[in-house]
Design an enzyme around this catalytic site. Structure first.
Site, short mmCIF file in Angstrom:
data_model
loop_
_atom_site.label_atom_id
_atom_site.label_comp_id
_atom_site.label_asym_id
_atom_site.label_seq_id
_atom_site.Cartn_x
_atom_site.Cartn_y
_atom_site.Cartn_z
N ARG A 64 0.83 -1.20 0.00
CA ARG A 64 0.00 0.00 0.00
C ARG A 64 0.87 1.25 0.00
O ARG A 64 0.55 2.24 -0.67
CB ARG A 64 -0.92 -0.02 1.22
CG ARG A 64 -1.95 1.09 1.19
CD ARG A 64 -3.12 0.77 2.09
NE ARG A 64 -4.15 1.78 1.99
CZ ARG A 64 -4.53 2.54 3.01
NH1 ARG A 64 -3.99 2.39 4.20
NH2 ARG A 64 -5.48 3.44 2.85
N HIS A 68 0.58 4.22 -2.76
CA HIS A 68 0.30 5.61 -2.41
C HIS A 68 1.47 6.53 -2.76
O HIS A 68 1.26 7.69 -3.11
CB HIS A 68 -0.04 5.72 -0.92
CG HIS A 68 -1.41 5.23 -0.60
ND1 HIS A 68 -2.21 5.79 0.37
CD2 HIS A 68 -2.16 4.24 -1.13
CE1 HIS A 68 -3.36 5.15 0.42
NE2 HIS A 68 -3.36 4.20 -0.48
N ASN A 93 -4.38 8.42 3.70
CA ASN A 93 -3.16 7.92 4.32
C ASN A 93 -3.34 7.54 5.76
O ASN A 93 -2.42 7.04 6.39
CB ASN A 93 -2.07 9.00 4.25
CG ASN A 93 -1.59 9.17 2.83
OD1 ASN A 93 -1.42 8.21 2.12
ND2 ASN A 93 -1.40 10.41 2.45
N HIS A 189 -4.96 -6.35 -2.95
CA HIS A 189 -5.90 -6.55 -1.84
C HIS A 189 -6.03 -8.03 -1.46
O HIS A 189 -6.92 -8.40 -0.72
CB HIS A 189 -7.26 -5.94 -2.18
CG HIS A 189 -7.24 -4.43 -2.15
ND1 HIS A 189 -8.31 -3.66 -2.51
CD2 HIS A 189 -6.28 -3.55 -1.79
CE1 HIS A 189 -8.00 -2.36 -2.39
NE2 HIS A 189 -6.77 -2.28 -1.96
#
Ligand code: HEM
Ligand SMILES: *[C@@H]1O[C@H](CO)[C@@H](O)[C@H](O)[C@H]1NC(C)=O
Ligand SMILES: *[C@@H]1O[C@H](CO)[C@@H](O)[C@H](O)[C@H]1NC(C)=O
Ligand SMILES: *[C@@H]1O[C@H](CO)[C@@H](O)[C@H](O)[C@H]1NC(C)=O
Ligand SMILES: CC(=O)N[C@H]1CO[C@H](CO)[C@@H](O)[C@@H]1O
Length: 323
Positions: A64, A68, A93, A189
């Site tokens: 992740r 990001h 975040n 995921h």
């Protein structure tokens, strides 16, 4: 044009040709020979392996983190910068983790060859190592990134969990990704967790109709309700991959789950239903080469570059004092 401005223009032209490129050419093995005989990649790998043995959820944290970082202004470690209005303070975040692992890896490489290895590369290398440890296969990463100097929460333009597939696809298309790239990347995921608050509506009051989301398997709705009570004071977490035997494994079971209407985030479930993505989801649910596909997509994610000037930070949390 005055002589002064002519001079300034000439100077600017010269500078623009000798100044270092803002986006460096990435290549595999960029650090070979850059740190004496030390193999920078294995220094990072050792740190990741030792963390993984204590906490396998580091895999999800790093995946992740890379998403990001790379999605907002390219892979420039801008997400790592501390500050009252930096990217890490932006809503999406809220729960990004893994900063301490990056700090540890950075400390290890700084101790051997200071200011050589960028934080942006550490994120990408560490994520690659973590995916391999979680049985997701080992892809070859390219390195040579610079760390950015700007990090602003207002620049965070990440897609949200309740977007439609076509809205998310537009956000990905703006970054140069196809719908297939997006479907494969969302396979990330297959590990990790989400907070109840981000899908609670699907359990109780979907679209304000007072009923659960009809696209979620009613058995799953019933199983999740105790973990995510409507009147919760604590925001619990649940696994994004509801197959308990593979929740820590980077594999294609995420797609099997969403085909079985066991997706947790709305966007995840929609992938299996939307005409834009459902055939690829069905293919991936049965594929034997998810790892190879995911690796290629991660390399493409890692190739998103910032066009702004960069540096090699001393600390991943702050830009250099003088550079
Ligand atoms: C449309 C795109 C995406 C959306 C809307 C999205 C949304 C989310 C949300 C809402 C969470 C839960 C956060 C929380 O409750 O703490 C999450 C977690 C996560 N996401 Fe995504 N995501 C997207 C794409 C990706 C991609 C491309 C990757 C990596 C390749 C990724 C990897 C992860 C991982 C591993 C977690 C679990 C983090 C953890 O356990 O700490 N996501 N995502
Ligand atoms: C659950 O995970 C196991 C182990 O990875 C896998 O063999 C199985 O196919 C998965 N089942 C479903 C329904 O996702
Ligand atoms: C996967 O393949 C099997 C056998 O070919 C088939 O029965 C099954 O429906 C397929 N699953 C999906 C999700 O496409
Ligand atoms: C994965 O397998 C599919 C179908 O067999 C094939 O079309 C695709 O090229 C393969 N992808 C990779 C990256 O190996
Ligand atoms: C780790 C971190 O900085 N989290 C922040 C994420 O965004 C929320 C909302 O803007 C902040 O309150 C958190 O501190």
């Amino acid at each position: 044009m005055s002589t002064g401005s002519r001079l300034a223009l000439a100077l600017a032209l010269v500078l623009s040709t000798i100044a270092p490129p803002c986006s460096a050419a990435l290549r595999a093995g960029f650090y070979k020979g850059k740190c004496g005989l030390v193999d920078v990649e294995s220094v990072v790998a050792t740190i990741v392996a030792s963390r993984f043995s204590k906490d396998p959820s580091i895999v999800a944290a790093l995946l992740r983190l890379q998403f990001h970082d790379c999605f907002v202004n390219g892979c420039d470690a801008s997400i790592l910068l501390d500050g009252s209005s930096s990217e890490k303070t932006a809503g999406p975040n809220l729960s990004v983790r893994g900063y301490d692992l990056i700090d540890a890896a950075k400390a290890a490489v700084e101790a051997i060859c200071p200011r050589v290895v960028s934080c942006a590369d550490i994120i990408v290398m560490a994520t690659r190592d973590a995916v391999a440890l979680a049985k997701g296969g080992r892809y070859s990463v390219q390195t040579g990134r610079l760390d950015g100097k700007i990090s602003l929460a207002q620049n965070v333009n990440l897609p949200g969990p309740s977007m439609t597939v076509s809205q998310a696809a537009s956000a990905f298309a703006r970054k140069g990704f196809t719908i297939s790239d997006m479907v494969i990347l969302l396979g990330g995921h297959t590990v990790g967790i989400t907070h109840c608050s981000l899908f609670q509506d699907r359990l109780y009051n979907f679209n304000g109709l007072g009923k659960p989301d009809p696209t979620m398997d009613p058995k799953l709705v019933a199983a999740l309700r105790p973990r995510c009570p409507q009147t919760a004071t604590i925001d619990n977490t649940v696994n994004l991959d509801q197959n308990s035997s593979s929740a820590l494994v980077v594999d294609n079971s995420f797609y099997k789950q969403i085909v079985a209407r066991r997706g947790i985030l709305q966007i995840d479930q929609e992938l299996a239903l939307d005409r834009l993505s459902k055939s690829l989801v069905a293919t991936l649910a049965n594929a034997t080469n998810f790892s190879a596909r995911f690796g290629l997509a991660m390399v493409k994610l890692g190739a998103l570059q910032s066009r702004l000037p960069g540096e090699i930070r001393s600390s991943c949390r702050a830009i250099n004092k003088r550079s």
